[in-house]
Write an enzyme that holds these catalytic residues in place. Structure first.
Site, mmCIF file in Angstrom:
data_model
loop_
_atom_site.group_PDB
_atom_site.id
_atom_site.type_symbol
_atom_site.label_atom_id
_atom_site.label_comp_id
_atom_site.label_asym_id
_atom_site.label_seq_id
_atom_site.Cartn_x
_atom_site.Cartn_y
_atom_site.Cartn_z
ATOM 1 N N ASN A 1 -91.129 38.514 -23.450
ATOM 2 C CA ASN A 1 -91.331 37.229 -24.123
ATOM 3 C C ASN A 1 -90.903 36.133 -23.156
ATOM 4 O O ASN A 1 -89.714 35.908 -22.960
ATOM 5 C CB ASN A 1 -90.487 37.200 -25.406
ATOM 6 C CG ASN A 1 -90.505 35.839 -26.077
ATOM 7 O OD1 ASN A 1 -91.316 34.974 -25.744
ATOM 8 N ND2 ASN A 1 -89.593 35.649 -27.029
ATOM 9 N N TRP A 2 -91.883 35.484 -22.555
ATOM 10 C CA TRP A 2 -91.553 34.505 -21.512
ATOM 11 C C TRP A 2 -91.037 33.193 -22.083
ATOM 12 O O TRP A 2 -90.543 32.346 -21.342
ATOM 13 C CB TRP A 2 -92.796 34.226 -20.649
ATOM 14 C CG TRP A 2 -93.261 35.389 -19.828
ATOM 15 C CD1 TRP A 2 -92.750 36.673 -19.835
ATOM 16 C CD2 TRP A 2 -94.322 35.400 -18.877
ATOM 17 N NE1 TRP A 2 -93.433 37.457 -18.952
ATOM 18 C CE2 TRP A 2 -94.410 36.707 -18.348
ATOM 19 C CE3 TRP A 2 -95.225 34.429 -18.419
ATOM 20 C CZ2 TRP A 2 -95.357 37.055 -17.377
ATOM 21 C CZ3 TRP A 2 -96.164 34.779 -17.455
ATOM 22 C CH2 TRP A 2 -96.224 36.074 -16.946
ATOM 23 N N LYS A 3 -91.202 32.984 -23.369
ATOM 24 C CA LYS A 3 -90.783 31.715 -24.000
ATOM 25 C C LYS A 3 -91.444 30.539 -23.268
ATOM 26 O O LYS A 3 -92.573 30.663 -22.829
ATOM 27 C CB LYS A 3 -89.262 31.623 -24.055
ATOM 28 C CG LYS A 3 -88.645 32.896 -24.659
ATOM 29 C CD LYS A 3 -87.205 32.786 -25.003
ATOM 30 C CE LYS A 3 -86.723 34.110 -25.604
ATOM 31 N NZ LYS A 3 -85.353 34.055 -26.072
ATOM 32 N N HIS B 1 -90.495 34.810 -34.396
ATOM 33 C CA HIS B 1 -89.322 34.870 -33.513
ATOM 34 C C HIS B 1 -88.236 33.938 -34.058
ATOM 35 O O HIS B 1 -88.548 32.879 -34.619
ATOM 36 C CB HIS B 1 -89.728 34.452 -32.094
ATOM 37 C CG HIS B 1 -88.639 34.693 -31.092
ATOM 38 N ND1 HIS B 1 -87.590 33.814 -30.942
ATOM 39 C CD2 HIS B 1 -88.418 35.706 -30.243
ATOM 40 C CE1 HIS B 1 -86.771 34.297 -30.011
ATOM 41 N NE2 HIS B 1 -87.252 35.447 -29.574
ATOM 42 N N GLU C 1 -86.423 31.844 -32.710
ATOM 43 C CA GLU C 1 -86.521 30.460 -32.223
ATOM 44 C C GLU C 1 -87.595 29.692 -32.980
ATOM 45 O O GLU C 1 -87.468 28.478 -33.197
ATOM 46 C CB GLU C 1 -86.780 30.460 -30.704
ATOM 47 C CG GLU C 1 -85.521 30.862 -29.944
ATOM 48 C CD GLU C 1 -85.771 31.554 -28.614
ATOM 49 O OE1 GLU C 1 -86.892 31.466 -28.078
ATOM 50 O OE2 GLU C 1 -84.829 32.204 -28.114
ATOM 51 N N GLU D 1 -84.165 41.673 -33.681
ATOM 52 C CA GLU D 1 -83.477 40.815 -32.725
ATOM 53 C C GLU D 1 -82.318 40.110 -33.414
ATOM 54 O O GLU D 1 -82.509 39.056 -34.046
ATOM 55 C CB GLU D 1 -84.444 39.773 -32.158
ATOM 56 C CG GLU D 1 -85.611 40.372 -31.410
ATOM 57 C CD GLU D 1 -86.171 39.399 -30.380
ATOM 58 O OE1 GLU D 1 -86.193 39.757 -29.201
ATOM 59 O OE2 GLU D 1 -86.540 38.274 -30.748
ATOM 60 N N GLY E 1 -80.312 35.698 -25.712
ATOM 61 C CA GLY E 1 -79.993 34.733 -24.663
ATOM 62 C C GLY E 1 -78.499 34.532 -24.460
ATOM 63 O O GLY E 1 -78.081 33.592 -23.798
ATOM 64 N N SER F 1 -80.794 40.208 -25.208
ATOM 65 C CA SER F 1 -80.058 40.517 -23.984
ATOM 66 C C SER F 1 -80.311 41.924 -23.443
ATOM 67 O O SER F 1 -79.400 42.569 -22.919
ATOM 68 C CB SER F 1 -78.552 40.270 -24.184
ATOM 69 O OG SER F 1 -78.314 38.893 -24.468
ATOM 70 N N GLY G 1 -86.436 38.833 -23.183
ATOM 71 C CA GLY G 1 -86.620 37.430 -22.845
ATOM 72 C C GLY G 1 -86.288 37.185 -21.385
ATOM 73 O O GLY G 1 -87.094 37.420 -20.486
ATOM 74 N N GLY G 2 -85.066 36.717 -21.140
ATOM 75 C CA GLY G 2 -84.642 36.317 -19.792
ATOM 76 C C GLY G 2 -84.987 37.313 -18.696
ATOM 77 O O GLY G 2 -85.505 36.929 -17.632
HETATM 78 P P1 PGA Z 1 -83.225 37.567 -24.317
HETATM 79 O O1 PGA Z 1 -84.348 37.130 -25.394
HETATM 80 O O2 PGA Z 1 -83.680 38.893 -23.748
HETATM 81 O O3 PGA Z 1 -83.245 36.472 -23.289
HETATM 82 O O4 PGA Z 1 -81.945 37.698 -25.042
HETATM 83 C C1 PGA Z 1 -84.957 38.074 -26.227
HETATM 84 C C2 PGA Z 1 -85.927 37.395 -27.151
HETATM 85 O O5 PGA Z 1 -85.635 36.283 -27.625
HETATM 86 O O6 PGA Z 1 -87.016 37.930 -27.442
#
Ligand code: PGA
Length: 256
Positions: A14-16, A100, A102, A172, A178, A218, A239-240
């Site tokens: 997930n590149w956001k 998600h 977010e 999640e 994050g 994470s 994500g990251g």
């Molecule tokens: P993260 O994000 O790996 O940076 O914690 C995961 C996500 O929000 O899908």
């Protein structure tokens, strides 16, 4: 590996709100080489809308799958700023992340809008990656399973067992996203087993066994193997660590 053989693991990035078209092209081009040998599992990237076409082009000739990070449920219309399911398909998406945390936190996504989007994904032949997960305060109050129950029952209302076998759920925990604070494999497994149980109650055994449940929050090269060793963890939403070729490729090459 303790994984049930009929569930193909899925590692999704997930590149956001990261990556221009040029950066997307470079990242996918690098991944193509680094995950070329990865068999018996699926690898997916979810760039922002503006980079989908570039990522699709770069992924040509590889098994890398393409997903979007959100969509509207209507096929078209006066919805300024929104993107329709058919538009995602046209650009090469097979999957779409829905709900998600977010989106729930910053864009007023609710279980009801998640439900509409999940339905639209199935109608248009996209695989929804439906995200669920509790806030830190909810975990501390002992409400994790109740939150998951509510998100699943409302989000999946109206679906049938055939849909659910194609569904991907991403667990999640919001406190792990994050933050570098990953859920322990035991915490994740407990939530995943609970999710599968709710899916079974709603849609029956076959659907619950077929449905894949990803862990997100994470996930890194140094914790993925342990997480993937758990029976009900069928992949990761990253994500990251999905923004660098080496770390994402290492995650995709997990050994459980
Ligand atoms: P993260 O994000 O790996 O940076 O914690 C995961 C996500 O929000 O899908």
């Amino acid at each position: 590996m303790s994984m049930t053989p009929q569930r193909t693991p899925l590692i999704a990035g997930n590149w956001k709100m990261h990556c221009t078209r040029a950066e997307a092209e470079a990242l996918v081009t690098g991944l193509k080489v680094s995950v070329a040998e990865v068999a018996d599992r699926e690898v997916l990237v979810a760039p922002p809308f503006t980079a989908l076409a570039a990522a699709a082009r770069a992924a040509q000739g590889s098994a890398i799958l393409l997903g979007a990070q959100d969509m509207h449920w209507e096929p078209k219309g006066a919805y300024t700023g929104a993107v329709a399911p058919g538009m995602l398909k046209e650009v090469g998406c097979t999957h779409v992340i829905i709900g998600h945390s977010e989106r729930r936190q910053f864009f007023a996504e609710t279980n009801e809008t998640v439900n509409r989007k999940v339905e639209a994904a199935f109608v248009h032949g996209l695989v929804p990656i439906m995200c669920v997960g509790e806030l830190l305060a909810e975990r501390e109050a002992g409400e994790t399973m109740a939150v998951l129950d509510r998100q699943l029952r409302n989000g999946l209302k109206g679906r049938d067992a055939v849909d659910i076998q194609r569904l991907v759920v991403a667990y999640e925990p919001v406190w792990a996203i994050g933050t570098g604070k990953v859920a322990t494999p035991e915490q994740a497994q407990e939530a995943h087993a609970y999710i599968r149980q709710v899916v079974q109650e709603m849609f029956g055994h076959a659907a619950s066994v077929g449905c894949r449940i990803l862990y997100g929050g994470s996930v890194k090269p140094d914790n993925v193997d342990e997480l993937m060793g758990e029976q009900d963890i069928d992949g990761a939403l990253v994500g990251g660590a999905s923004l660098q070729v080496e770390s994402f490729a290492r995650i995709a090459r997990f050994e459980a």
